[in-house]
Write an enzyme that holds these catalytic residues in place. Structure first.
Site, short mmCIF file in Angstrom:
data_model
loop_
_atom_site.label_atom_id
_atom_site.label_comp_id
_atom_site.label_asym_id
_atom_site.label_seq_id
_atom_site.Cartn_x
_atom_site.Cartn_y
_atom_site.Cartn_z
N PRO A 35 0.80 -1.23 0.00
CA PRO A 35 0.00 0.00 0.00
C PRO A 35 0.83 1.28 0.00
O PRO A 35 0.51 2.23 -0.72
CB PRO A 35 -0.83 -0.11 1.28
N LYS A 36 1.90 1.33 0.79
CA LYS A 36 2.69 2.56 0.87
C LYS A 36 3.27 2.92 -0.49
O LYS A 36 3.14 4.06 -0.95
CB LYS A 36 3.82 2.40 1.89
N ILE A 37 3.89 1.97 -1.16
CA ILE A 37 4.51 2.24 -2.46
C ILE A 37 3.45 2.51 -3.52
O ILE A 37 3.64 3.38 -4.37
CB ILE A 37 5.44 1.07 -2.88
N LEU A 40 2.35 6.01 -2.99
CA LEU A 40 3.46 6.88 -3.36
C LEU A 40 3.58 7.00 -4.87
O LEU A 40 3.72 8.10 -5.42
CB LEU A 40 4.76 6.34 -2.76
#
Length: 123
Positions: A35-37, A40
């Site tokens: 999810p973070k990448i 981003l």
């Protein structure tokens, strides 16, 4: 390993005309992309103004220490923090919010103590 993920992403791009998917659901299907990448990529690489909040270690620490999220969200990890933050951060402000909190978190961690003192005082 990261090298294996980078290689897999490059192979995917080669199979798809040099393109990386823009959609969140397609991005998280790539090896090593969570999810973070995915958020981003959508916000920085593709300029999606309404991408989700990117919860890295700095955002996680600031949000939990300042009480922006509850203990259940913190225990759920970065995704729990992201979900709670997105309940009150306007969609069109999420990219700016992420950048501001990441920057503050970096300074608070290594900014000669002033940021840490502010977070402690506000907690």
């Amino acid at each position: 390993s990261k090298a294996r993920y980078v290689r897999a992403a490059a192979e995917h791009a080669q199979r798809h005309g040099g393109r990386v998917p823009r959609e969140y659901d397609a991005l998280v299907q790539l090896p090593g992309v969570g999810p973070k990448i995915a958020h981003l990529m959508r916000s920085v690489a593709f300029g999606e103004a309404e991408a989700g909040i990117v919860v890295d270690t700095h955002v996680f620490r600031v949000a939990t220490r300042l009480g922006w999220v509850d203990g259940a969200a913190a225990r759920a990890g970065p995704e729990g923090v992201r979900v709670q933050l997105e309940r009150w951060v306007p969609r069109e402000e999420r990219v700016g919010f992420t950048l501001a909190v990441v920057g503050f978190g970096q300074l608070a961690r290594g900014g000669g103590g002033w940021g840490g003192a502010l977070v402690e005082h506000a907690s």
